[in-house]
Design a protein around this motif. Structure first.
Motif, PDB file in Angstrom:
ATOM      1  N   LYS A 159     -14.684  -0.549   0.032  1.00  0.00           N
ATOM      2  CA  LYS A 159     -13.751  -0.308   1.128  1.00  0.00           C
ATOM      3  C   LYS A 159     -14.371  -0.857   2.412  1.00  0.00           C
ATOM      4  CE  LYS A 159     -13.130   2.466   4.265  1.00  0.00           C
ATOM      5  NZ  LYS A 159     -12.829   1.465   5.324  1.00  0.00           N
ATOM      6  N   THR A 192       1.609  -0.187   6.046  1.00  0.00           N
ATOM      7  CA  THR A 192       0.828  -1.358   6.476  1.00  0.00           C
ATOM      8  C   THR A 192       0.016  -1.039   7.727  1.00  0.00           C
ATOM      9  OG1 THR A 192       2.619  -2.184   7.866  1.00  0.00           O
ATOM     10  CG2 THR A 192       2.533  -3.037   5.602  1.00  0.00           C
ATOM     11  N   LEU A 193      -0.918  -1.958   8.012  1.00  0.00           N
ATOM     12  CA  LEU A 193      -1.776  -1.884   9.204  1.00  0.00           C
ATOM     13  C   LEU A 193      -1.743  -3.258   9.887  1.00  0.00           C
ATOM     14  CD1 LEU A 193      -5.179  -0.670   7.721  1.00  0.00           C
ATOM     15  CD2 LEU A 193      -3.888   0.550   9.446  1.00  0.00           C
ATOM     16  N   GLU A 203     -11.367  -1.635   8.160  1.00  0.00           N
ATOM     17  CA  GLU A 203      -9.974  -2.073   8.268  1.00  0.00           C
ATOM     18  C   GLU A 203      -9.830  -3.243   9.237  1.00  0.00           C
ATOM     19  OE1 GLU A 203     -10.983   1.056   7.792  1.00  0.00           O
ATOM     20  OE2 GLU A 203      -9.993   1.084   5.831  1.00  0.00           O
ATOM     21  N   PRO A 259      -1.709  -4.399   3.857  1.00  0.00           N
ATOM     22  CA  PRO A 259      -1.375  -3.129   3.210  1.00  0.00           C
ATOM     23  C   PRO A 259      -2.376  -2.030   3.547  1.00  0.00           C
ATOM     24  CG  PRO A 259      -2.270  -4.692   1.623  1.00  0.00           C
ATOM     25  CD  PRO A 259      -2.082  -5.449   2.900  1.00  0.00           C
ATOM     26  N   LYS A 260      -1.903  -0.784   3.480  1.00  0.00           N
ATOM     27  CA  LYS A 260      -2.744   0.379   3.800  1.00  0.00           C
ATOM     28  C   LYS A 260      -2.796   1.301   2.581  1.00  0.00           C
ATOM     29  CE  LYS A 260      -3.178   4.129   7.173  1.00  0.00           C
ATOM     30  NZ  LYS A 260      -2.604   4.842   8.304  1.00  0.00           N
ATOM     31  N   ALA A 261      -4.009   1.505   2.074  1.00  0.00           N
ATOM     32  CA  ALA A 261      -4.177   2.316   0.855  1.00  0.00           C
ATOM     33  C   ALA A 261      -4.559   3.741   1.201  1.00  0.00           C
ATOM     34  CB  ALA A 261      -5.256   1.708  -0.033  1.00  0.00           C
ATOM     35  N   GLY A 271       0.837  -1.198   0.000  1.00  0.00           N
ATOM     36  CA  GLY A 271       0.000   0.000   0.000  1.00  0.00           C
ATOM     37  C   GLY A 271       0.867   1.242   0.000  1.00  0.00           C
ATOM     38  N   TRP A 283      -8.497  -0.858   1.249  1.00  0.00           N
ATOM     39  CA  TRP A 283      -8.786  -0.300   2.573  1.00  0.00           C
ATOM     40  C   TRP A 283      -7.529   0.422   3.031  1.00  0.00           C
ATOM     41  CZ3 TRP A 283      -8.334  -5.552   1.565  1.00  0.00           C
ATOM     42  CH2 TRP A 283      -7.126  -6.134   1.984  1.00  0.00           C
ATOM     43  N   GLY A 284      -7.603   1.157   4.121  1.00  0.00           N
ATOM     44  CA  GLY A 284      -6.406   1.855   4.602  1.00  0.00           C
ATOM     45  C   GLY A 284      -6.759   3.074   5.418  1.00  0.00           C
ATOM     46  N   ASP A 285      -6.661   4.284   4.811  1.00  0.00           N
ATOM     47  CA  ASP A 285      -7.043   5.516   5.501  1.00  0.00           C
ATOM     48  C   ASP A 285      -8.474   5.841   5.069  1.00  0.00           C
ATOM     49  OD1 ASP A 285      -7.599   8.240   6.057  1.00  0.00           O
ATOM     50  OD2 ASP A 285      -5.453   8.685   6.159  1.00  0.00           O
TER      51      ASP A 285
END
Ligand code: NAD
Length: 476
Positions: free
Chosen positions: A173, A20-21, A176, A36-38, A16, A203-205
């Protein structure tokens, strides 16, 4: 379990742009994986792919679309045991509940696959002899869908199934906290033959992704299941962009217990449905409004039933109630509990965290609740059964309708006049009479007031992804 990845253009992506998360197991407070964090970059890419996916998928006939969706439902059923184990691990609910949720999600896909074939237009009698007026139903366009963690399969499917059946493409989305279940659903759809660009998963922020998708010119519809707070944010942003919305938001369900109710039937049901998914259910029975003659027996019955619930890791088949899904939920439940007790609530059962590993809170019954307590005004989303005494049905209806939300409501009575008064007087999107089951693929599900806009499920569910297209033609 294998860990989930983004899916863009049908391909797995394990990195991402925002790093990462951690994906956590709420029963053990251990990390399952780094995922991963998008952010903005992935959202822009996903919207572009969705536009291409929409062109391709909307051109497929509803009959052929239905075949692919039904094939995906069959794949889901084959994977039920593995999917339930993953859902329990990331979300916490007991295995049997996870499996049940997975299976009704497959049923929802089947229902929408068929319903897609019935998205009829109509011929309208014209004002003049040589004209035809025809109303077609067209898919609204690429959709951005945002879902919560409490029902990680069903809330996703309530959006994907009708949107895809209508011919829309979707960027999903999920929460998380629960991406694994969403990933499994998307994989089943792609393995069944869905065109790769018809579905994207990131997913991510959350704020950055939703802001980007809502502003993206390719996206034409925003669908959220989540809290009222986030509903206001996303609906405002979508309104500014003049994009259609469906908002499935929070509730605070009243349960009116009339003096003629059969407690031997009600109490076991009430305990089962109150503590299902540790109370983290938007239609969870929350405010039990009990007519005075039954009040003491109801409180003692609920307390006894709550005390018998086996709390533990959802992966253990003996477990009836798992942990709360997030530490924030634990804090919220504890705060609402402390506030109620400080203002005079009586603790009839439970009332404390269990152990010090995993976010377990005991099934709790609080009696003598009053309207000044926070829990009577904020959605607890936890295992708190709030019980208040009411003098009559009018008082029960006044309390039930006091809040600015109206999702689910329930009534227990065998008397037809009482039932009629409640049916005509309650302000809610749904009412269960003498039972608590509300979410079926065939029926609409949604709220009034601050509980949201629009419905999911049933024919209303697919209607939310269609828009009328009028053709008037002069025949000669
Ligand atoms: P939430 O509103 O925090 O999150 C929902 C979604 O919005 C998630 O995908 C999340 O990542 C995203 N989000 C969070 N903050 C955001 C932000 N600032 N900007 C953009 N997106 C953001 O809700 P939750 O805690 O995951 O779920 C619980 C809530 O959902 C409860 O209020 C419950 O009643 C509601 N719910 C409603 C229904 C329904 O059908 N009406 C069903 C299930 C849950």
């Amino acid at each position: 379990m294998t860990h989930p990845t983004f899916i863009l253009n049908g391909e797995a992506r394990d990195t991402g742009t925002l790093g990462t998360l951690p994906l956590m197991d709420p029963a053990t407070e251990t990390e399952i994986a780094q995922i991963p964090k998008a952010g903005r970059a992935e959202a822009i890419e996903a919207a572009r792919l969705a536009a291409e996916g929409f062109a391709e998928w909307s051109a497929v006939s509803p009959f052929e679309r239905g075949k692919i969706l039904r094939a995906a439902a069959a794949i889901m059923r084959e994977q039920a045991d593995a999917a339930a184990a993953d859902m329990t691990r990331e979300q916490g609910k007991p295995l049997a509940q996870a499996r049940g949720e997975w299976m009704i999600s497959a049923d929802t896909l089947d229902w929408c696959a068929e319903e897609g074939r019935r998205t009829y237009g109509r011929l309208v009698p014209s004002r003049t002899e040589n004209m035809t007026w025809a109303v077609h139903q067209r898919p609204v366009g690429p959709v951005a869908a945002f879902t919560p963690w409490n029902f990680p399969a069903f809330t996703v499917m309530q959006k994907l199934a009708p949107a895809l059946a209508a011919g829309c493409s979707v960027v999903l989305k999920p929460a998380e906290e629960t991406p694994m279940t969403a990933w499994r659903i998307c994989r089943a759809l792609l393995d069944a033959g869905l065109p790769p660009k018809a579905i994207g998963l990131i997913w991510g922020d959350p704020a950055e992704i939703s802001d980007t998708l809502i502003k993206a010119p390719e996206i034409r519809k925003i669908s959220l299941t989540g809290s009222i707070r986030v509903g206001r944010l996303l609906a405002s942003a979508a309104g500014h962009e003049l994009k259609k919305v469906t908002m499935e938001l929070g509730g605070h369900a009243p349960v009116i217990v009339a003096r003629d109710a059969d407690l031997s039937q009600l109490v076991p049901l009430a305990a089962e449905w109150k503590f299902r998914n540790a109370g983290q259910v938007c239609v969870s029975p929350t405010r039990f409004l009990v007519e005075a003659p039954l009040y003491d027996d109801f409180v003692s019955g609920m307390a006894e039933a709550a005390g018998k619930i086996t709390v533990g890791n959802g992966a253990d088949p003996k477990t009836a109630m798992g942990p709360l899904t997030t530490p924030a939920q634990m804090t919220k439940v504890q705060e609402l509990y402390d506030d109620a007790v400080s203002k005079g609530a009586r603790v009839a059962a439970g009332g404390a965290r269990i152990g010090n590993q995993g976010w377990f809170f005991a099934p709790t019954v609080l009696a003598d609740m009053t309207a000044d307590m926070r829990a009577m005004n904020e959605e607890p989303f936890g295992p708190l059964a709030l019980v208040a005494k009411v003098e009559d049905i009018d008082a029960a209806l006044a309390e039930a309708n006091r809040m600015p939300v109206g999702l689910a409501s329930y009534a227990f009575t065998g008397d037809s006049l009482t039932r009629h008064r409640i049916v005509s007087g309650i302000k809610a999107g749904m009412l269960g009479v003498n039972h608590f089951a509300l979410a079926m693929p065939e029926t609409p599900f949604g709220g009034v007031l601050d509980s949201g806009m629009g419905s999911e499920g049933g024919m209303e569910g697919i209607g939310a992804y269609l828009t009328p297209f009028l053709v008037t033609a002069r025949e000669s």
